[in-house]
Motif scaffolding. Structure first.
Motif, short mmCIF file in Angstrom:
data_model
loop_
_atom_site.label_atom_id
_atom_site.label_comp_id
_atom_site.label_asym_id
_atom_site.label_seq_id
_atom_site.Cartn_x
_atom_site.Cartn_y
_atom_site.Cartn_z
N ALA A 146 1.17 -1.42 -0.24
CA ALA A 146 0.21 -0.05 -0.36
C ALA A 146 1.03 1.29 0.07
N ILE A 147 1.76 1.22 0.89
CA ILE A 147 2.32 2.60 0.98
C ILE A 147 3.86 2.96 -0.25
N GLU A 148 4.06 1.68 -1.54
CA GLU A 148 4.17 1.28 -2.20
C GLU A 148 4.23 2.27 -3.35
N SER A 149 2.53 1.46 -3.34
CA SER A 149 1.79 2.50 -4.91
C SER A 149 1.62 3.93 -4.21
N GLU A 150 1.67 4.74 -3.08
CA GLU A 150 1.12 5.32 -2.54
C GLU A 150 2.48 6.00 -3.13
N LEU A 151 3.75 5.58 -2.61
CA LEU A 151 4.85 6.54 -2.69
C LEU A 151 4.68 6.89 -4.96
N THR A 152 4.55 5.96 -5.45
CA THR A 152 4.60 5.57 -6.87
C THR A 152 4.04 6.48 -7.35
N ALA A 153 2.82 7.62 -6.61
CA ALA A 153 1.72 8.02 -7.29
C ALA A 153 2.77 9.22 -7.19
N ARG A 154 3.27 9.64 -5.56
CA ARG A 154 3.18 10.80 -5.25
C ARG A 154 4.14 10.82 -6.02
N GLU A 155 5.42 10.70 -6.21
CA GLU A 155 6.63 10.77 -7.15
C GLU A 155 6.70 10.69 -8.43
N ALA A 156 5.28 10.36 -8.89
CA ALA A 156 4.57 10.81 -10.63
C ALA A 156 4.62 11.74 -11.27
N GLU A 157 4.11 12.54 -9.16
CA GLU A 157 3.39 13.88 -9.01
C GLU A 157 5.08 14.68 -9.48
N LEU A 158 5.44 14.53 -8.24
CA LEU A 158 6.57 15.07 -8.92
C LEU A 158 7.44 15.28 -9.23
N ASP A 159 7.74 14.37 -10.19
CA ASP A 159 8.34 14.39 -11.85
C ASP A 159 7.53 15.42 -12.44
N SER A 160 6.69 15.39 -12.81
CA SER A 160 5.53 16.53 -13.57
C SER A 160 5.53 17.52 -13.34
N LEU A 161 5.84 17.91 -11.47
CA LEU A 161 5.45 19.54 -11.41
C LEU A 161 7.39 20.32 -11.67
N THR A 162 8.24 18.82 -11.11
CA THR A 162 9.59 19.21 -11.63
C THR A 162 10.13 19.51 -12.84
N GLY A 163 9.28 18.73 -14.28
CA GLY A 163 9.61 18.75 -15.57
C GLY A 163 8.84 19.69 -16.01
N ARG A 164 7.48 20.75 -15.38
CA ARG A 164 7.18 21.64 -15.51
C ARG A 164 7.45 22.91 -15.16
N LEU A 165 8.53 22.90 -13.65
CA LEU A 165 9.71 24.21 -13.14
C LEU A 165 10.11 23.97 -13.86
N ALA A 166 11.41 23.37 -14.24
CA ALA A 166 12.77 22.76 -15.45
C ALA A 166 12.19 23.59 -16.64
N ALA A 167 11.33 23.24 -17.59
CA ALA A 167 10.80 23.35 -18.23
C ALA A 167 10.33 25.58 -18.17
N LEU A 168 9.97 25.85 -17.49
CA LEU A 168 9.24 27.41 -17.46
C LEU A 168 10.47 27.49 -17.71
N ARG A 169 11.33 27.53 -16.36
CA ARG A 169 12.72 28.41 -16.03
C ARG A 169 13.10 27.85 -16.95
N ASP A 170 13.36 27.29 -18.10
CA ASP A 170 14.16 27.43 -19.68
C ASP A 170 13.48 28.25 -20.52
N GLN A 171 12.23 28.55 -20.66
CA GLN A 171 11.80 29.88 -21.00
C GLN A 171 11.98 30.68 -20.60
N VAL A 172 12.64 31.33 -19.65
CA VAL A 172 12.92 32.19 -18.52
C VAL A 172 14.60 32.59 -19.02
#
Length: 301
Positions: A197-223
């Motif tokens: 159960a904890i690994e499933s929740e951890l996988t979902a939260r890590e995927a959300e973290l990767d998505s946010l990190t990618g969006r932030l990196a792309a935005l900073r690249d445009q800046v």
């Protein structure tokens, strides 16, 4: 005699009672004074008045103290202007005598400014180059590109992405803390069910973290890197800029060109018919022989 003794005893008792009242009143006064001094003490939650500055004399501050900034009202709030996150884009159209040479010059200008070419296409009549250059060097690159030829169109735009960057920064930090908490729970899991159960929740939260990190990196690249689109065009030039003049000379030249064109056409036709001449001659000879024999065979009346 007994009456005098009674009066004396009564007077003594009155004096004793008066002294007691005086003593009790003095003690009460001291108690009141103690309570007033306690109430005068500052209560918890209120800041004591700030001490006077060492250089203050009669309300006058020294020059250094007057220039010194005052302490911020809230220690967690930064003082001063907020650094803006701006996304800059620009587009320029330049007329050049040679498209290939223009593309090379534009590429060199981007490399000299620390940028690179994202897209490139060129042909005989023009080309297009998309550059990514540092934001602080965009104006310098625009001037270098304008020097390649003649600028016919130029435009630019700026988008303020400060709120998006701040929001993504906060969300990334929060998600990182959430992932850390789930990992701590995973380390404390004791049963297989808890681990799954904890690994499933951890996988979902890590995927959300990767998505946010990618969006932030792309935005900073445009800046950090501005986009510059350069359109290169080669103007069309007529082979003969001067119109045809009227008169005998130009008419003779036009007639001669027409005669040459006619001769070329006739020669083409003759060249096409020449291989058929021997066949035509043979056919004509056979026809002539047949006609001659028929005339001889016909009796003369």
């Amino acid at each position: 005699m007994s009456r005098r003794v009674a009066v004396a005893v009564g007077a003594a008792l009155l004096v004793s009672a008066g002294l007691a009242v005086v003593l009790v009143g003095g003690g009460g006064g001291s108690s009141a004074g103690d309570s007033s001094s306690v109430s005068a003490a500052p209560s918890i939650g209120f800041a004591e008045p700030a001490p006077e500055r060492a250089g203050a004399r009669d309300g006058v501050l020294s020059a250094d103290e007057a220039a010194a900034p005052s302490a911020p009202a809230s220690p967690g709030v930064p003082v001063g202007a907020v650094e803006r996150s701006l996304v800059r884009t620009a587009q320029v159209t330049v007329e050049v005598p040679d498209a290939a040479a223009g593309v090379r010059d534009v590429r060199a200008a981007a490399v000299a400014a620390g940028g690179f070419v994202a897209e490139e296409s060129s042909g005989d009549r023009g080309g297009s180059v998309v550059l990514r250059v540092p934001a602080d060097a965009l104006d310098r690159v625009l001037d270098a590109v304008a020097a390649v030829g003649e600028v016919t169109d130029r435009s630019s735009s700026v988008v303020d992405a400060t709120e998006q960057v701040v929001d993504l920064d906060a969300r990334v930090a929060s998600q990182q803390a959430s992932v850390a908490r789930v990992r701590a729970l995973l380390a404390e899991a004791t049963t297989i069910g808890e681990v799954v159960a904890i690994e499933s929740e951890l996988t979902a939260r890590e995927a959300e973290l990767d998505s946010l990190t990618g969006r932030l990196a792309a935005l900073r690249d445009q800046v950090s890197l501005s986009t510059l689109t350069v359109d290169l065009r080669v103007p069309y030039v007529l082979d003969d800029d001067e119109p045809t003049a009227a008169g005998f000379g130009p008419g003779l030249a036009a007639g001669w060109e027409g005669l040459l064109a006619l001769g070329t056409g006739v020669g083409t036709v003759l060249g096409f018919l020449l291989p058929f001449l021997p066949v035509a001659a043979v056919v004509a000879g056979l026809v002539w022989l047949v006609v001659r024999r028929r005339r001889r065979a016909t009796p003369v009346t």
